[in-house]
Design a protein around this motif. Structure first.
Motif, PDB file in Angstrom:
ATOM      1  N   ASN A  77     -45.771  61.182 -17.352  1.00 42.59           N
ATOM      2  CA  ASN A  77     -45.668  59.722 -17.379  1.00 42.59           C
ATOM      3  C   ASN A  77     -44.781  59.221 -16.250  1.00 42.59           C
ATOM      4  OD1 ASN A  77     -47.390  59.211 -19.514  1.00 42.59           O
ATOM      5  ND2 ASN A  77     -45.772  59.402 -21.043  1.00 42.59           N
ATOM      6  N   LYS A  78     -43.677  59.935 -16.006  1.00 44.87           N
ATOM      7  CA  LYS A  78     -42.777  59.564 -14.917  1.00 44.87           C
ATOM      8  C   LYS A  78     -43.460  59.756 -13.557  1.00 44.87           C
ATOM      9  CE  LYS A  78     -38.135  60.388 -13.187  1.00 44.87           C
ATOM     10  NZ  LYS A  78     -36.905  61.149 -13.314  1.00 44.87           N
ATOM     11  N   ASP A 111     -46.676  59.740 -13.024  1.00 45.58           N
ATOM     12  CA  ASP A 111     -47.712  58.707 -12.949  1.00 45.58           C
ATOM     13  C   ASP A 111     -47.126  57.381 -12.456  1.00 45.58           C
ATOM     14  OD1 ASP A 111     -49.578  60.504 -13.840  1.00 45.58           O
ATOM     15  OD2 ASP A 111     -49.713  59.676 -15.873  1.00 45.58           O
ATOM     16  N   ARG A 112     -45.959  57.004 -12.983  1.00 49.43           N
ATOM     17  CA  ARG A 112     -45.314  55.762 -12.540  1.00 49.43           C
ATOM     18  C   ARG A 112     -44.917  55.841 -11.082  1.00 49.43           C
ATOM     19  NH1 ARG A 112     -43.124  56.123 -17.658  1.00 49.43           N
ATOM     20  NH2 ARG A 112     -41.180  57.005 -16.890  1.00 49.43           N
ATOM     21  N   GLU A 113     -44.401  56.993 -10.647  1.00 52.90           N
ATOM     22  CA  GLU A 113     -43.990  57.160  -9.250  1.00 52.90           C
ATOM     23  C   GLU A 113     -45.167  56.955  -8.287  1.00 52.90           C
ATOM     24  OE1 GLU A 113     -42.132  60.933  -8.603  1.00 52.90           O
ATOM     25  OE2 GLU A 113     -40.591  60.564 -10.125  1.00 52.90           O
ATOM     26  N   TYR A 173     -49.726  63.620  -5.424  1.00 47.19           N
ATOM     27  CA  TYR A 173     -49.735  63.501  -6.891  1.00 47.19           C
ATOM     28  C   TYR A 173     -50.114  64.831  -7.539  1.00 47.19           C
ATOM     29  CZ  TYR A 173     -51.329  62.146 -11.541  1.00 47.19           C
ATOM     30  OH  TYR A 173     -51.505  62.067 -12.909  1.00 47.19           O
ATOM     31  N   GLU A 200     -50.104  55.057 -13.602  1.00 48.67           N
ATOM     32  CA  GLU A 200     -49.787  55.063 -15.028  1.00 48.67           C
ATOM     33  C   GLU A 200     -50.835  54.290 -15.815  1.00 48.67           C
ATOM     34  OE1 GLU A 200     -47.663  51.376 -13.559  1.00 48.67           O
ATOM     35  OE2 GLU A 200     -47.966  53.377 -12.805  1.00 48.67           O
ATOM     36  N   GLU A 201     -50.936  54.648 -17.087  1.00 48.92           N
ATOM     37  CA  GLU A 201     -51.879  53.949 -17.966  1.00 48.92           C
ATOM     38  C   GLU A 201     -51.297  52.609 -18.362  1.00 48.92           C
ATOM     39  OE1 GLU A 201     -52.640  56.482 -21.267  1.00 48.92           O
ATOM     40  OE2 GLU A 201     -53.382  58.109 -20.023  1.00 48.92           O
ATOM     41  N   LYS A 202     -52.145  51.612 -18.375  1.00 52.53           N
ATOM     42  CA  LYS A 202     -51.720  50.271 -18.779  1.00 52.53           C
ATOM     43  C   LYS A 202     -51.951  50.104 -20.265  1.00 52.53           C
ATOM     44  CE  LYS A 202     -51.197  49.110 -14.421  1.00 52.53           C
ATOM     45  NZ  LYS A 202     -50.017  49.512 -13.796  1.00 52.53           N
TER      46      LYS A 202
END
Length: 89
Positions: free
Chosen positions: A77-78, A80-82, A12, A86-88
């Protein structure tokens, strides 16, 4: 990608640092390259009646910097999703 959290965290941060370095190169080329080194070449072209070299030195680099901020947020953001961080909402 491994199941170990340390491997995931390292990957990351590697993706994050790689993105930051790429954006810093773009920022450097635009602000220093177009605004200082290539100003004489760029002054042969005009945007809105002003030489392009002047435009980059005074305003263009700021516009590019703002774009880089939004692009960084979009790409992070992308990333983070990978990596599932990611923030909820």
């Amino acid at each position: 990608m491994s199941d170990r959290p340390s491997d995931s965290a390292a990957a990351y941060w590697q993706a994050n640092i790689r993105l930051v370095l790429k954006l810093l190169v773009v920022w450097f080329v635009v602000s220093y390259g177009c605004g200082i080194l290539l100003v004489d070449v760029l002054n042969n072209f005009y945007i809105g009646g002003y030489p392009v070299g002047y435009f980059f030195a005074q305003q263009g680099a700021i516009y590019v910097f703002l774009f880089l901020i939004f692009f960084y947020a979009f790409r992070m953001n992308k990333i983070d999703r990978e990596f599932g961080v990611e923030e909820k909402d």
